[in-house]
Design an enzyme around this catalytic site. Structure first.
Site, mmCIF file in Angstrom:
data_model
loop_
_atom_site.group_PDB
_atom_site.id
_atom_site.type_symbol
_atom_site.label_atom_id
_atom_site.label_comp_id
_atom_site.label_asym_id
_atom_site.label_seq_id
_atom_site.Cartn_x
_atom_site.Cartn_y
_atom_site.Cartn_z
ATOM 1 N N ASN A 89 -42.655 -9.339 11.124
ATOM 2 C CA ASN A 89 -43.991 -8.749 11.028
ATOM 3 C C ASN A 89 -44.147 -7.803 9.842
ATOM 4 O OD1 ASN A 89 -46.605 -7.546 12.230
ATOM 5 N ND2 ASN A 89 -45.196 -5.801 12.094
ATOM 6 N N TYR A 154 -51.147 -11.060 -2.251
ATOM 7 C CA TYR A 154 -51.153 -11.011 -0.780
ATOM 8 C C TYR A 154 -51.467 -12.380 -0.169
ATOM 9 C CZ TYR A 154 -51.989 -9.367 3.974
ATOM 10 O OH TYR A 154 -51.941 -9.200 5.338
ATOM 11 N N LYS A 158 -48.956 -15.024 1.943
ATOM 12 C CA LYS A 158 -49.242 -15.493 3.307
ATOM 13 C C LYS A 158 -49.375 -17.027 3.363
ATOM 14 C CE LYS A 158 -49.088 -11.437 5.300
ATOM 15 N NZ LYS A 158 -48.023 -11.078 6.256
HETATM 16 P P1 NAD Z 1 -48.822 -1.355 8.620
HETATM 17 O O1 NAD Z 1 -48.891 -0.973 7.201
HETATM 18 O O2 NAD Z 1 -49.370 -0.446 9.667
HETATM 19 O O3 NAD Z 1 -47.312 -1.719 9.033
HETATM 20 C C1 NAD Z 1 -46.483 -2.451 8.180
HETATM 21 C C2 NAD Z 1 -45.088 -2.469 8.724
HETATM 22 O O4 NAD Z 1 -44.271 -3.138 7.765
HETATM 23 C C3 NAD Z 1 -44.517 -1.082 8.922
HETATM 24 O O5 NAD Z 1 -43.793 -1.024 10.133
HETATM 25 C C4 NAD Z 1 -43.560 -0.908 7.735
HETATM 26 O O6 NAD Z 1 -42.413 -0.140 8.035
HETATM 27 C C5 NAD Z 1 -43.152 -2.347 7.457
HETATM 28 N N1 NAD Z 1 -42.768 -2.465 6.051
HETATM 29 C C6 NAD Z 1 -43.565 -2.319 4.963
HETATM 30 N N2 NAD Z 1 -42.833 -2.422 3.843
HETATM 31 C C7 NAD Z 1 -41.553 -2.637 4.235
HETATM 32 C C8 NAD Z 1 -40.327 -2.819 3.560
HETATM 33 N N3 NAD Z 1 -40.240 -2.782 2.241
HETATM 34 N N4 NAD Z 1 -39.208 -3.011 4.286
HETATM 35 C C9 NAD Z 1 -39.259 -3.053 5.624
HETATM 36 N N5 NAD Z 1 -40.385 -2.871 6.332
HETATM 37 C C10 NAD Z 1 -41.508 -2.671 5.643
HETATM 38 O O7 NAD Z 1 -49.528 -2.771 8.676
HETATM 39 P P2 NAD Z 1 -49.980 -3.756 9.844
HETATM 40 O O8 NAD Z 1 -51.441 -3.935 9.678
HETATM 41 O O9 NAD Z 1 -49.430 -3.381 11.159
HETATM 42 O O10 NAD Z 1 -49.285 -5.078 9.290
HETATM 43 C C11 NAD Z 1 -48.303 -5.804 9.969
HETATM 44 C C12 NAD Z 1 -48.359 -7.233 9.510
HETATM 45 O O11 NAD Z 1 -49.645 -7.773 9.818
HETATM 46 C C13 NAD Z 1 -48.186 -7.432 7.993
HETATM 47 O O12 NAD Z 1 -47.367 -8.566 7.765
HETATM 48 C C14 NAD Z 1 -49.602 -7.691 7.502
HETATM 49 O O13 NAD Z 1 -49.619 -8.453 6.332
HETATM 50 C C15 NAD Z 1 -50.182 -8.428 8.679
HETATM 51 N N6 NAD Z 1 -51.650 -8.418 8.758
HETATM 52 C C16 NAD Z 1 -52.334 -7.271 8.985
HETATM 53 C C17 NAD Z 1 -53.727 -7.312 9.042
HETATM 54 C C18 NAD Z 1 -54.555 -6.099 9.307
HETATM 55 O O14 NAD Z 1 -55.796 -6.213 9.231
HETATM 56 N N7 NAD Z 1 -53.996 -4.969 9.619
HETATM 57 C C19 NAD Z 1 -54.388 -8.536 8.870
HETATM 58 C C20 NAD Z 1 -53.647 -9.681 8.629
HETATM 59 C C21 NAD Z 1 -52.264 -9.621 8.586
#
Ligand code: NAD
Length: 246
Positions: A89, A154, A158
């Protein structure tokens, strides 16, 4: 759902979607190990979860370094003798136009969003093959279907996540290892909080279901896909986006 004593590794488990997914699996009796990027954030999320009555372990390997990831995953297998579910994730986003994006920015996002996933999967597969059982779930995004107007790294990353998911589903099916992805729409986390209001608000207004997604919406999809209820589902990119079309 009951994941009694199943070992679940969740990367990016320290906040947002990942943290909520950790909660969901702990509440369904799994043994959860979260991965984060830093010692401090891993320690503070373990502490937060402990205050909530949820006990988990945590590690912070550099996900872009296979040797580090492999060492930690071998340690986990050594302790439990099984690894049942891997949820990839962790991820970062981008939104700058191409002229303001360096090659280094581009490779950085591919490293964290794609190479990291390859590394964790490569490390768990030998154990899952030995067990003849396993579930691998990846976090994709709705931009993997529709693209994105700016920040090309990005959506490119994906799209790669979807390719990796569908291909490994084929490769690993003979070993009873299922590989699926969830493609979230706009979810209320720090990642979205970073975007300017004038960018995000019009997008939220356009969501057919009439609300922004909650981290729990994605955690629920992971629970379903990890469960035996999804035992005939593999190679799927499940949209969880309120019918958003970007
Ligand atoms: P967030 O920024 O709150 O959390 C991201 C997580 O990834 C954190 O726990 C962080 O520690 C970890 N992370 C980031 N860089 C890292 C690294 N270099 N090494 C290890 N861990 C790392 O974001 P989120 O919204 O919870 O995103 C989680 C996933 O969901 C991501 O893959 C994101 O692309 C995807 N996503 C999010 C959304 C949204 O709208 N929030 C939409 C589509 C997809």
């Amino acid at each position: 759902m009951n994941f009694d004593k199943q070992v679940v590794i969740i990367t990016g488990g320290t906040r947002g979607i990942g943290l909520e997914t950790v909660r969901a699996f702990v509440d369904n009796k799994a043994l959860v190990i979260l991965f984060g990027s830093k010692e401090e954030t891993v320690a503070s999320s373990i502490e937060t979860l402990k205050r909530e009555g949820r006990i988990v372990k945590g590690y912070y390997p550099d996900l872009t370094n296979f040797e580090e990831v492999n060492k930690v995953i071998n340690e986990i297998y050594g302790e439990y003798q099984h690894i049942d579910i891997l949820i990839n994730n962790a991820g970062i986003s981008a939104n700058l136009p191409i002229e303001q994006t360096s090659s280094k920015d581009f490779s950085n996002i591919m490293d964290i969003n794609v190479l990291a996933m390859f590394n964790t999967i490569k490390a768990v597969v030998p154990f899952m093959k030995k067990q003849n059982k396993g579930v691998i779930l990846n976090t994709s995004s709705m931009v993997s279907i529709y693209g994105q107007k700016s920040g090309v790294g990005y959506p490119a990353s994906k799209f790669a996540v979807n390719g990796l998911t569908k291909s490994l589903a084929l490769e690993l099916a003979p070993y009873n290892i299922r590989v699926n992805a969830v493609a979230p729409g706009i979810i209320k986390t720090d990642m979205v909080a970073k975007l300017p209001k004038e960018v995000i608000n019009p997008l939220i207004e356009k969501i057919p279901l009439g609300r922004i997604g909650e981290p729990r919406d994605i955690a629920n999809a992971f629970l379903f896909l990890a469960s035996d209820m999804a035992s005939y589902i593999t190679g799927v990119i499940l949209s969880v986006d309120g019918a958003s079309k970007n």
